[in-house]
Design a protein around this motif. Structure first.
Motif, PDB file in Angstrom:
ATOM      1  N   VAL A 103       6.002 -55.937  -5.554  1.00 29.05           N
ATOM      2  CA  VAL A 103       4.785 -56.267  -6.297  1.00 29.05           C
ATOM      3  C   VAL A 103       4.887 -55.826  -7.753  1.00 29.05           C
ATOM      4  CG1 VAL A 103       3.159 -56.503  -4.401  1.00 29.05           C
ATOM      5  CG2 VAL A 103       3.636 -54.247  -5.281  1.00 29.05           C
ATOM      6  N   ALA A 104       5.151 -54.559  -8.020  1.00 28.42           N
ATOM      7  CA  ALA A 104       5.280 -54.095  -9.404  1.00 28.42           C
ATOM      8  C   ALA A 104       5.715 -52.634  -9.425  1.00 28.42           C
ATOM      9  CB  ALA A 104       3.954 -54.245 -10.145  1.00 28.42           C
ATOM     10  N   ARG A 105       6.406 -52.273 -10.493  1.00 26.94           N
ATOM     11  CA  ARG A 105       6.805 -50.877 -10.733  1.00 26.94           C
ATOM     12  C   ARG A 105       7.481 -50.218  -9.540  1.00 26.94           C
ATOM     13  NH1 ARG A 105       1.404 -49.253 -13.916  1.00 26.94           N
ATOM     14  NH2 ARG A 105       2.034 -50.105 -15.920  1.00 26.94           N
ATOM     15  N   GLY A 106       8.386 -50.923  -8.898  1.00 29.02           N
ATOM     16  CA  GLY A 106       9.120 -50.363  -7.775  1.00 29.02           C
ATOM     17  C   GLY A 106       8.339 -50.285  -6.472  1.00 29.02           C
ATOM     18  N   ARG A 107       7.154 -50.848  -6.440  1.00 25.14           N
ATOM     19  CA  ARG A 107       6.334 -50.853  -5.234  1.00 25.14           C
ATOM     20  C   ARG A 107       6.495 -52.182  -4.506  1.00 25.14           C
ATOM     21  NH1 ARG A 107       0.484 -49.430  -6.221  1.00 25.14           N
ATOM     22  NH2 ARG A 107       0.581 -49.161  -3.983  1.00 25.14           N
ATOM     23  N   SER A 108       6.327 -52.119  -3.193  1.00 21.43           N
ATOM     24  CA  SER A 108       6.435 -53.315  -2.367  1.00 21.43           C
ATOM     25  C   SER A 108       5.325 -53.334  -1.335  1.00 21.43           C
ATOM     26  CB  SER A 108       7.781 -53.346  -1.636  1.00 21.43           C
ATOM     27  OG  SER A 108       8.848 -53.345  -2.548  1.00 21.43           O
ATOM     28  N   VAL A 109       5.048 -54.525  -0.832  1.00 21.14           N
ATOM     29  CA  VAL A 109       4.096 -54.702   0.265  1.00 21.14           C
ATOM     30  C   VAL A 109       4.926 -55.030   1.513  1.00 21.14           C
ATOM     31  CG1 VAL A 109       2.239 -56.140   1.171  1.00 21.14           C
ATOM     32  CG2 VAL A 109       2.270 -55.520  -1.255  1.00 21.14           C
ATOM     33  N   VAL A 110       4.632 -54.321   2.599  1.00 24.15           N
ATOM     34  CA  VAL A 110       5.329 -54.544   3.859  1.00 24.15           C
ATOM     35  C   VAL A 110       4.351 -55.198   4.827  1.00 24.15           C
ATOM     36  CG1 VAL A 110       6.523 -53.459   5.793  1.00 24.15           C
ATOM     37  CG2 VAL A 110       6.810 -52.545   3.475  1.00 24.15           C
ATOM     38  N   GLU A 111       4.810 -56.286   5.458  1.00 18.66           N
ATOM     39  CA  GLU A 111       3.951 -57.035   6.359  1.00 18.66           C
ATOM     40  C   GLU A 111       4.745 -57.388   7.627  1.00 18.66           C
ATOM     41  OE1 GLU A 111       1.106 -60.996   5.903  1.00 18.66           O
ATOM     42  OE2 GLU A 111       2.726 -60.652   4.495  1.00 18.66           O
ATOM     43  N   VAL A 112       4.144 -57.170   8.788  1.00 16.39           N
ATOM     44  CA  VAL A 112       4.767 -57.551  10.066  1.00 16.39           C
ATOM     45  C   VAL A 112       4.202 -58.900  10.464  1.00 16.39           C
ATOM     46  CG1 VAL A 112       5.095 -56.960  12.487  1.00 16.39           C
ATOM     47  CG2 VAL A 112       5.067 -55.158  10.744  1.00 16.39           C
ATOM     48  N   LEU A 113       5.101 -59.853  10.671  1.00 20.06           N
ATOM     49  CA  LEU A 113       4.706 -61.219  11.035  1.00 20.06           C
ATOM     50  C   LEU A 113       5.223 -61.536  12.427  1.00 20.06           C
ATOM     51  CD1 LEU A 113       5.962 -62.785   7.684  1.00 20.06           C
ATOM     52  CD2 LEU A 113       3.623 -62.096   8.199  1.00 20.06           C
ATOM     53  N   ALA A 114       4.344 -61.859  13.346  1.00 24.36           N
ATOM     54  CA  ALA A 114       4.751 -62.210  14.701  1.00 24.36           C
ATOM     55  C   ALA A 114       4.315 -63.637  14.992  1.00 24.36           C
ATOM     56  CB  ALA A 114       4.109 -61.256  15.708  1.00 24.36           C
ATOM     57  N   GLU A 115       5.204 -64.371  15.643  1.00 24.90           N
ATOM     58  CA  GLU A 115       4.890 -65.770  15.996  1.00 24.90           C
ATOM     59  C   GLU A 115       4.152 -65.837  17.296  1.00 24.90           C
ATOM     60  OE1 GLU A 115       8.589 -67.862  15.911  1.00 24.90           O
ATOM     61  OE2 GLU A 115       8.787 -67.597  13.781  1.00 24.90           O
TER      62      GLU A 115
END
Length: 115
Positions: A103-115
């Motif tokens: 996302v910005a400045r070394g940060r990330s968003v983590v999301e678990v996606l299941a089908e």
């Protein structure tokens, strides 16, 4: 450690790792990981998880299908299999995904996606 591969497609020719393509090296690495996992089971240990980091992009279509099928079979026996890949065919066949989006400045968003 010296690793040599018996290439049955080349009439049993013995080949060193330096003579293998990237895809062939990936398949050898995968085979060694699976073999070590099985050997440990016989010694009273059980390796529950296996993580594969890329390498799928070096495989032709048939080898890619065989590698994914082997990982699916391993998962079906109760083992956890983690795969890091950007290859669409691999991503399509994995039912649960962890998406990491910067996302910005070394940060990330983590999301678990299941089908």
């Amino acid at each position: 450690m010296l690793v040599q591969v018996i290439d049955h497609d080349l009439a049993g020719e013995v080949r060193g790792l330096h003579n293998l393509s990237g895809g062939e090296r990936f398949l050898v690495s995968l085979a060694l990981a699976l073999g070590l996992s099985e050997m440990s089971t016989g010694q009273g240990l059980r390796i529950e998880s296996l993580f594969i980091d890329e390498g799928f992009g070096a495989l032709d279509s048939a080898s890619l299908g065989a590698a994914i099928a082997m990982l699916e079979q391993l998962h079906a026996t109760g083992r956890r299999v983690g795969v890091i890949s950007h290859i669409e065919e691999v991503k399509e066949r994995i039912p649960v995904k962890i998406a990491v989006t910067p996302v910005a400045r070394g940060r990330s968003v983590v999301e678990v996606l299941a089908e």
